[in-house]
Design a protein around this motif. Structure first.
Motif: not given
Length: 384
Positions: A256-260, A262-263, A268-269
């Motif tokens: 989710y954090l990786r997609n957020a 990118e979006h 975000i770490t």
């Protein structure tokens, strides 16, 4: 009549003993509750102090590094410096080392005190829960002894509280439906309306400009449908990520954090500490939703450029920290129509967790949450 009177006297004595026990249990519960509030306040102060000590240690470490470099320079070219300069270099380096050691010792003491308070708070919470449970049981006994069975049902279920609870559930459902409706209206529904218009435009282009121009329009049409499909999948994912049930909390959060990132374009770490473990389903959902809400608030409202998410999984507790460099806010000021913080607090309260929010306008936001990991009821050891 004497036998009836004897029974009445026995019942009165029993009632007096039960009533006295109820008062003592109530006092124990109130004392525990008072100590709980006092320790909770101290814990908040310790958390703030730890943050200050960390910042002070970092500054002292920087000065200490400079002092050691100065001492190395003096030692290397000993003959080029006066005795006063040499002594000053040695004393300065030693002073910073001592200050740094004292700061580390103080930080360790605060952390030990924090851990002790956390354990004590959990014990006090259990004591208050047991005291309330015993008082409820005593009330049931009193009502049975007095023959007033109607009050038993009042203790088991208070009609007004049940009504309020049901109202809250309905309101939450309506808010969620409104949110989903708005997302579908602003996203896929608008796209589908555009698709209809563009499809009519394709027919006109085909008739007026030929096949090549129509192909360009069809290509744009395909891109719009693809974007709409992605938006629908995102809405479905927000409703309930299937990976949460299949893979667990950490993999779902990572994705989710990786997609957020990118979006939204926000850095975000994600740091995870401790050993990965599966938690009860309702706990995984609540923690995921909590972090999701915090990250979305930082991206949409705080206008953050960098977000750090840390999660530490221990055997009996889960700690989560969300920090951003956004514009911050005043937690004491309640914004009308905003239910984000209320929803986050409700999720944590349902898990008997603790939530701490540190934010100031222009200073970013730091959110800390601690949730106890409760074993299944059938695995708990009975306490004497």
């Amino acid at each position: 009549m004497s036998s009836v009177r004897s029974i009445e006297v026995i019942l009165e004595k029993m009632m007096d003993m039960v009533g006295s026990s109820k008062v003592e249990i109530f006092e124990i519960g109130e004392e525990s509750r008072h100590e709980y509030q006092t320790l909770k306040k101290e814990l908040s102060q310790i958390q703030e102090k730890v943050v200050q000590l960390i910042e002070q240690s970092e500054k002292t470490e920087l000065h200490s590094r400079f002092a050691r470099n100065r001492l190395a320079e003096v030692s290397k070219h000993f003959a080029s410096y006066s005795d006063e300069e040499v002594r000053e270099a040695y004393e300065q380096a030693n002073d910073y080392q001592v200050k740094l050691a004292l700061l580390h010792q103080e930080e360790k003491q605060l952390r030990d005190r924090r851990d002790h308070i956390e354990r004590r708070l959990m014990k006090l919470g259990e004591t208050m829960e047991r005291a309330d449970h015993l008082i409820n049981q005593i009330n049931v006994v009193i009502n049975y002894l007095t023959g007033d069975l109607q009050q038993v049902s009042d203790i088991i279920a208070d009609a007004e509280e049940m009504q309020q609870f049901g109202l809250k559930i309905i309101q939450a459902q309506e808010e969620e439906r409104k949110k989903i409706s708005r997302e579908i209206h602003d996203g896929p529904a608008q796209t589908m309306a555009n698709v209809m218009l563009r499809s009519e435009l394709v027919e006109k282009v085909l008739d007026q400009d030929g096949v090549e121009k129509a192909r360009v329009e069809i290509h744009d049409l395909r891109r719009m449908v693809k974007n709409s499909l992605s938006e629908v999948r995102r809405i479905i994912y927000d409703l309930r990520p299937m990976t949460l049930d299949d893979l667990g909390l950490v993999p779902t959060l990572t994705k989710y954090l990786r997609n957020a990132e990118e979006h939204t374009g926000v850095s975000i770490t994600f740091h995870r500490l401790g050993k990965d473990q599966r938690l009860p389903s309702e706990m995984e959902v609540a923690i995921f939703r909590f972090i999701q809400e915090a990250v979305q608030n930082a991206c949409k409202h705080a206008e953050a450029t960098e977000i750090v998410v840390k999660m530490e999984m221990k055997k009996d507790i889960v700690n989560a920290v969300i920090k951003d460099d956004g514009k911050g806010f005043d937690p004491a000021v309640k914004k009308e129509g905003s239910f984000g913080l209320v929803g986050m607090k409700e999720r944590i309260n349902m898990l008997d967790g603790r939530l701490s929010i540190d934010s100031k306008p222009g200073k970013g936001t730091l959110i800390m949450v601690q949730v106890p990991v409760k074993p299944p009821a059938n695995n708990r050891v009975a306490e004497v």
